[in-house]
Design a protein around this motif. Structure first.
Motif, mmCIF file in Angstrom:
data_model
loop_
_atom_site.group_PDB
_atom_site.id
_atom_site.type_symbol
_atom_site.label_atom_id
_atom_site.label_comp_id
_atom_site.label_asym_id
_atom_site.label_seq_id
_atom_site.Cartn_x
_atom_site.Cartn_y
_atom_site.Cartn_z
ATOM 1 N N ASP A 100 0.689 -1.247 0.100
ATOM 2 C CA ASP A 100 -0.018 -0.009 0.014
ATOM 3 C C ASP A 100 0.907 1.119 -0.046
ATOM 4 O O ASP A 100 0.513 2.510 -0.750
ATOM 5 C CB ASP A 100 -0.806 0.165 1.377
ATOM 6 C CG ASP A 100 -0.186 0.071 2.468
ATOM 7 O OD1 ASP A 100 0.934 -0.571 2.687
ATOM 8 O OD2 ASP A 100 -0.788 0.358 3.744
ATOM 9 N N TYR A 101 2.020 1.218 0.743
ATOM 10 C CA TYR A 101 3.034 2.216 0.894
ATOM 11 C C TYR A 101 3.536 2.618 -0.749
ATOM 12 O O TYR A 101 3.745 3.641 -0.946
ATOM 13 C CB TYR A 101 4.104 2.113 1.897
ATOM 14 C CG TYR A 101 4.974 3.088 1.789
ATOM 15 C CD1 TYR A 101 4.449 4.777 2.242
ATOM 16 C CD2 TYR A 101 6.395 3.055 1.522
ATOM 17 C CE1 TYR A 101 5.603 5.561 2.137
ATOM 18 C CE2 TYR A 101 7.210 4.015 1.252
ATOM 19 C CZ TYR A 101 6.829 5.198 1.946
ATOM 20 O OH TYR A 101 7.551 6.273 1.876
ATOM 21 N N TYR A 104 1.063 4.513 -2.719
ATOM 22 C CA TYR A 104 1.124 5.734 -2.264
ATOM 23 C C TYR A 104 2.305 6.535 -2.689
ATOM 24 O O TYR A 104 2.068 7.773 -3.015
ATOM 25 C CB TYR A 104 1.049 5.705 -0.952
ATOM 26 C CG TYR A 104 1.068 7.092 -0.286
ATOM 27 C CD1 TYR A 104 -0.294 7.781 -0.551
ATOM 28 C CD2 TYR A 104 1.989 7.685 0.221
ATOM 29 C CE1 TYR A 104 -0.334 9.190 0.103
ATOM 30 C CE2 TYR A 104 1.861 8.986 1.105
ATOM 31 C CZ TYR A 104 0.607 9.489 0.888
ATOM 32 O OH TYR A 104 0.358 10.967 1.415
ATOM 33 N N LEU A 144 -4.326 1.947 -4.688
ATOM 34 C CA LEU A 144 -4.253 1.864 -3.442
ATOM 35 C C LEU A 144 -5.425 1.734 -2.636
ATOM 36 O O LEU A 144 -5.857 1.069 -1.922
ATOM 37 C CB LEU A 144 -3.522 3.292 -2.869
ATOM 38 C CG LEU A 144 -3.663 3.452 -1.415
ATOM 39 C CD1 LEU A 144 -2.870 2.332 -0.636
ATOM 40 C CD2 LEU A 144 -2.843 4.799 -1.011
ATOM 41 N N PHE A 148 -6.469 -1.335 -1.115
ATOM 42 C CA PHE A 148 -6.276 -1.402 0.576
ATOM 43 C C PHE A 148 -7.344 -0.289 1.105
ATOM 44 O O PHE A 148 -6.590 0.708 1.426
ATOM 45 C CB PHE A 148 -4.754 -1.095 0.776
ATOM 46 C CG PHE A 148 -3.857 -2.048 0.085
ATOM 47 C CD1 PHE A 148 -3.548 -3.290 0.637
ATOM 48 C CD2 PHE A 148 -3.318 -1.868 -1.152
ATOM 49 C CE1 PHE A 148 -2.779 -4.103 0.094
ATOM 50 C CE2 PHE A 148 -2.382 -2.623 -1.613
ATOM 51 C CZ PHE A 148 -2.056 -4.007 -1.017
ATOM 52 N N ASN A 150 -8.480 0.135 3.716
ATOM 53 C CA ASN A 150 -8.385 0.596 5.152
ATOM 54 C C ASN A 150 -7.006 0.998 5.528
ATOM 55 O O ASN A 150 -6.497 1.167 6.803
ATOM 56 C CB ASN A 150 -8.832 -0.452 5.997
ATOM 57 C CG ASN A 150 -10.276 -0.946 5.993
ATOM 58 O OD1 ASN A 150 -11.213 0.062 5.746
ATOM 59 N ND2 ASN A 150 -10.615 -2.206 5.938
ATOM 60 N N SER A 151 -6.185 1.269 4.306
ATOM 61 C CA SER A 151 -4.691 1.564 4.641
ATOM 62 C C SER A 151 -4.707 3.063 5.363
ATOM 63 O O SER A 151 -5.487 3.923 4.911
ATOM 64 C CB SER A 151 -3.809 1.513 3.205
ATOM 65 O OG SER A 151 -2.655 2.461 3.317
ATOM 66 N N ARG A 152 -3.687 3.289 6.159
ATOM 67 C CA ARG A 152 -3.425 4.595 6.681
ATOM 68 C C ARG A 152 -3.081 5.586 5.792
ATOM 69 O O ARG A 152 -3.482 6.724 6.082
ATOM 70 C CB ARG A 152 -2.272 4.527 7.538
ATOM 71 C CG ARG A 152 -0.937 4.176 6.872
ATOM 72 C CD ARG A 152 0.051 4.300 8.066
ATOM 73 N NE ARG A 152 0.521 5.286 8.448
ATOM 74 C CZ ARG A 152 1.754 5.390 9.131
ATOM 75 N NH1 ARG A 152 2.231 4.430 9.389
ATOM 76 N NH2 ARG A 152 1.971 6.480 9.641
ATOM 77 N N TYR A 153 -2.714 5.235 4.370
ATOM 78 C CA TYR A 153 -2.532 6.217 3.285
ATOM 79 C C TYR A 153 -3.750 6.573 2.279
ATOM 80 O O TYR A 153 -3.734 7.441 1.754
ATOM 81 C CB TYR A 153 -1.314 5.685 2.550
ATOM 82 C CG TYR A 153 -0.460 5.380 3.165
ATOM 83 C CD1 TYR A 153 0.665 6.298 3.801
ATOM 84 C CD2 TYR A 153 0.125 3.984 3.430
ATOM 85 C CE1 TYR A 153 1.682 5.751 4.567
ATOM 86 C CE2 TYR A 153 1.354 3.593 4.243
ATOM 87 C CZ TYR A 153 2.169 4.847 4.716
ATOM 88 O OH TYR A 153 3.215 4.299 5.487
#
Length: 257
Positions: A100-101, A104, A144, A148, A150-153
């Protein structure tokens, strides 16, 4: 004697450069690289991350070093190298917990590279810039948020996707305005139509509809003109474009002062 000198010379040519980090453990190299990066010394960090990636190949540390190396390249302006690192990471590690990062960061690099997103503040002409970086950024952020959610990003990626859409729409409208001013009314109508159909939620759609209406009027296509005006009235009932003529198109809307 001459033979001995020649052999010595050939031996010197075949030697490899000394590794300045040969006596440093991979763990220490990684720690040093992170410290250098945290202090903004990205060139120094890059040297160390490259060594970590090579020495720790196949480990999670190497994967992390690849991503941090991509970020360091990005911070030093080496966009192509940064993107190449990320693309390689995505290809080789499709199940990585840091994927995911990676998406991002890929989007962020293209997002910031495209002056079309914020270049209007410096009064630069949108028609002179390629918007492919915007499209690439959008695709990375889309990957992303879809894969994902629910990713923080993800929240920031969604915001940036909105910026990208508005930038692309503004670019289409700018080109449409350019054509209209030069009397290329069919080309103007077509570019404005692209903005309306592909970027419906963008504020730029208001002007796009106005340009469509004026272009169709000049082309003596009253039904298409009236359709565009009707949609403009329905979507933007308070629009200033409804009471103004070509002078509105001549105004440089992107100038704040």
């Amino acid at each position: 004697m001459a033979t001995a000198v020649l052999v010595a010379g050939l031996s010197g040519c075949g030697s490899t450069p000394e590794d300045e980090f040969s006596g440093t453990s991979v763990d220490q190299l990684y720690a040093d690289a992170r410290e250098e990066a945290s202090e903004g010394n990205y060139e120094s960090a890059i040297k160390r991350y490259e060594k970590v990636e090579a020495r720790a190949s196949g480990t999670l540390m190497a994967q992390q070093a690849q991503l941090e190396l991509a970020y360091a390249y990005y911070k030093t302006g080496e966009r192509a190298q940064a993107l190449a690192k990320i693309e390689r990471f995505v290809r080789l590690h499709p199940t990585s917990p840091a994927l995911d990062y990676a998406y991002y960061l890929q989007g962020l690099i293209n997002f910031n590279d495209d002056l079309g997103l914020f270049g209007w503040l410096s009064k630069q002409d949108l028609s002179e810039r390629d918007q492919q970086a915007s499209r690439d950024a959008y695709e990375s952020f889309k990957q992303l948020v879809e894969r994902f959610p629910n990713s923080r990003y993800a929240p920031d990626a969604r915001l940036r996707m909105n910026h990208v859409v508005n930038s692309l729409a503004a670019g289409e409208v700018h080109v449409a305005r350019f054509y209209y001013r030069r009397g290329a009314y069919l080309a103007a109508a077509n570019r404005a139509q692209t903005a309306v159909s592909e970027y419906r939620s963008s504020p730029a759609v208001e002007e796009a509809l106005f340009i469509m209406a004026r272009s169709y009027d000049r082309l003596e296509l009253p039904q298409l003109r009236d359709d565009a005006v009707r949609v403009l009235k329905t979507s933007f009932p308070q629009s200033a474009y409804l009471t103004q003529g070509d002078a509105t198109i001549d105004k440089k809307w992107w100038k704040l002062w």
